[in-house]
Motif scaffolding. Structure first.
Motif, mmCIF file in Angstrom:
data_model
loop_
_atom_site.group_PDB
_atom_site.id
_atom_site.type_symbol
_atom_site.label_atom_id
_atom_site.label_comp_id
_atom_site.label_asym_id
_atom_site.label_seq_id
_atom_site.Cartn_x
_atom_site.Cartn_y
_atom_site.Cartn_z
ATOM 1 N N ILE A 1 0.838 -1.196 0.000
ATOM 2 C CA ILE A 1 0.000 0.000 0.000
ATOM 3 C C ILE A 1 0.877 1.251 0.000
ATOM 4 O O ILE A 1 0.613 2.198 -0.747
ATOM 5 N N GLN A 2 1.940 1.247 0.794
ATOM 6 C CA GLN A 2 2.843 2.391 0.836
ATOM 7 C C GLN A 2 3.482 2.623 -0.533
ATOM 8 O O GLN A 2 3.610 3.757 -0.988
ATOM 9 N N TYR A 3 3.880 1.543 -1.188
ATOM 10 C CA TYR A 3 4.491 1.644 -2.521
ATOM 11 C C TYR A 3 3.512 2.286 -3.506
ATOM 12 O O TYR A 3 3.871 3.199 -4.261
ATOM 13 N N LEU A 4 2.261 1.854 -3.487
ATOM 14 C CA LEU A 4 1.246 2.421 -4.373
ATOM 15 C C LEU A 4 0.979 3.888 -4.040
ATOM 16 O O LEU A 4 0.834 4.725 -4.945
ATOM 17 N N GLU A 5 0.921 4.213 -2.761
ATOM 18 C CA GLU A 5 0.720 5.608 -2.358
ATOM 19 C C GLU A 5 1.906 6.476 -2.794
ATOM 20 O O GLU A 5 1.719 7.612 -3.243
ATOM 21 N N ASP A 6 3.116 5.943 -2.685
ATOM 22 C CA ASP A 6 4.307 6.682 -3.120
ATOM 23 C C ASP A 6 4.266 6.921 -4.637
ATOM 24 O O ASP A 6 4.577 8.023 -5.103
ATOM 25 N N MET A 7 3.894 5.911 -5.406
ATOM 26 C CA MET A 7 3.799 6.082 -6.863
ATOM 27 C C MET A 7 2.786 7.166 -7.216
ATOM 28 O O MET A 7 3.040 8.016 -8.072
ATOM 29 N N GLU A 8 1.649 7.156 -6.568
ATOM 30 C CA GLU A 8 0.622 8.166 -6.846
ATOM 31 C C GLU A 8 1.097 9.559 -6.431
ATOM 32 O O GLU A 8 0.822 10.540 -7.125
ATOM 33 N N ALA A 9 1.828 9.657 -5.329
ATOM 34 C CA ALA A 9 2.338 10.955 -4.883
ATOM 35 C C ALA A 9 3.340 11.508 -5.897
ATOM 36 O O ALA A 9 3.350 12.717 -6.177
ATOM 37 N N ILE A 10 4.159 10.641 -6.488
ATOM 38 C CA ILE A 10 5.127 11.071 -7.503
ATOM 39 C C ILE A 10 4.389 11.503 -8.768
ATOM 40 O O ILE A 10 4.708 12.545 -9.360
ATOM 41 N N ARG A 11 3.391 10.753 -9.190
ATOM 42 C CA ARG A 11 2.590 11.156 -10.358
ATOM 43 C C ARG A 11 1.901 12.496 -10.103
ATOM 44 O O ARG A 11 1.863 13.361 -10.978
ATOM 45 N N ASP A 12 1.357 12.677 -8.898
ATOM 46 C CA ASP A 12 0.699 13.937 -8.553
ATOM 47 C C ASP A 12 1.701 15.099 -8.578
ATOM 48 O O ASP A 12 1.372 16.199 -9.032
ATOM 49 N N LEU A 13 2.917 14.865 -8.082
ATOM 50 C CA LEU A 13 3.947 15.890 -8.095
ATOM 51 C C LEU A 13 4.275 16.293 -9.529
ATOM 52 O O LEU A 13 4.376 17.486 -9.844
ATOM 53 N N LYS A 14 4.416 15.322 -10.414
ATOM 54 C CA LYS A 14 4.738 15.628 -11.812
ATOM 55 C C LYS A 14 3.583 16.381 -12.475
ATOM 56 O O LYS A 14 3.808 17.327 -13.242
ATOM 57 N N MET A 15 2.352 15.982 -12.185
ATOM 58 C CA MET A 15 1.194 16.666 -12.741
ATOM 59 C C MET A 15 1.154 18.114 -12.246
ATOM 60 O O MET A 15 0.943 19.045 -13.032
#
Length: 163
Positions: A10-24
């Protein structure tokens, strides 16, 4: 799977989404006039920004230098609409992550020339105080082609080597 394994997944998935959100968010702030303070806040204190175009590299090191880079951007680019398409998987190892994005941006350059720009952004991210920030970004511009003329007659840069 154990509770600890599920928690890590779950942490890995949350981290991936946070990185995508940062790039967006990075793309949105660029498109809204390159606010230097908002953009600098997305970088680590020791961050590095590298722009490679037509074989020439420009490097900004440190948050303040990156802020100054974005302070000058509206003088070069009057309008942009950045699209970042993920080309590779985001790789996360502890508090460091890497990702590569295809950048596609219709732009209006200073003076009014409209162009299509494309490049590959290779990023390194660091998790600082539970927040993902950009530690290094390298934009290899593939081309800038005048709108209406296409890019068939534009000298294209060779793709950057895979890292």
């Amino acid at each position: 799977a154990s509770a600890k394994d599920l928690e890590q997944r779950i942490q890995y998935l949350e981290d991936m989404e946070a990185i995508r959100d940062l790039k967006m968010l990075y793309g949105q702030v660029c498109d809204q006039g390159y606010d230097p303070d908002k953009l600098a806040a997305m970088f680590t204190d020791d961050a590095e920004f590298i722009l490679v175009e037509k074989g020439a590299a420009q490097t900004s090191k440190g948050k303040q230098a990156i802020r100054e880079r974005f302070l000058l951007m509206p003088q070069r680019i009057e309008f942009a609409a950045h699209y970042f398409v993920q080309q590779t998987r985001i790789t996360i190892e502890s508090d460091i992550a890497t990702a590569s994005w295809l950048m596609w941006a219709p732009q209006t350059l200073a003076g009014g020339q409209c162009v299509f720009s494309s490049g590959i952004e290779s990023d390194v991210y660091a998790k600082v105080n539970d927040k993902w920030l950009i530690k290094k970004t390298s934009l290899d511009v593939l081309f800038r082609a005048p709108y209406g003329n296409g890019w068939g007659n534009v000298n294209l840069a060779p793709p950057p080597p895979r890292k």
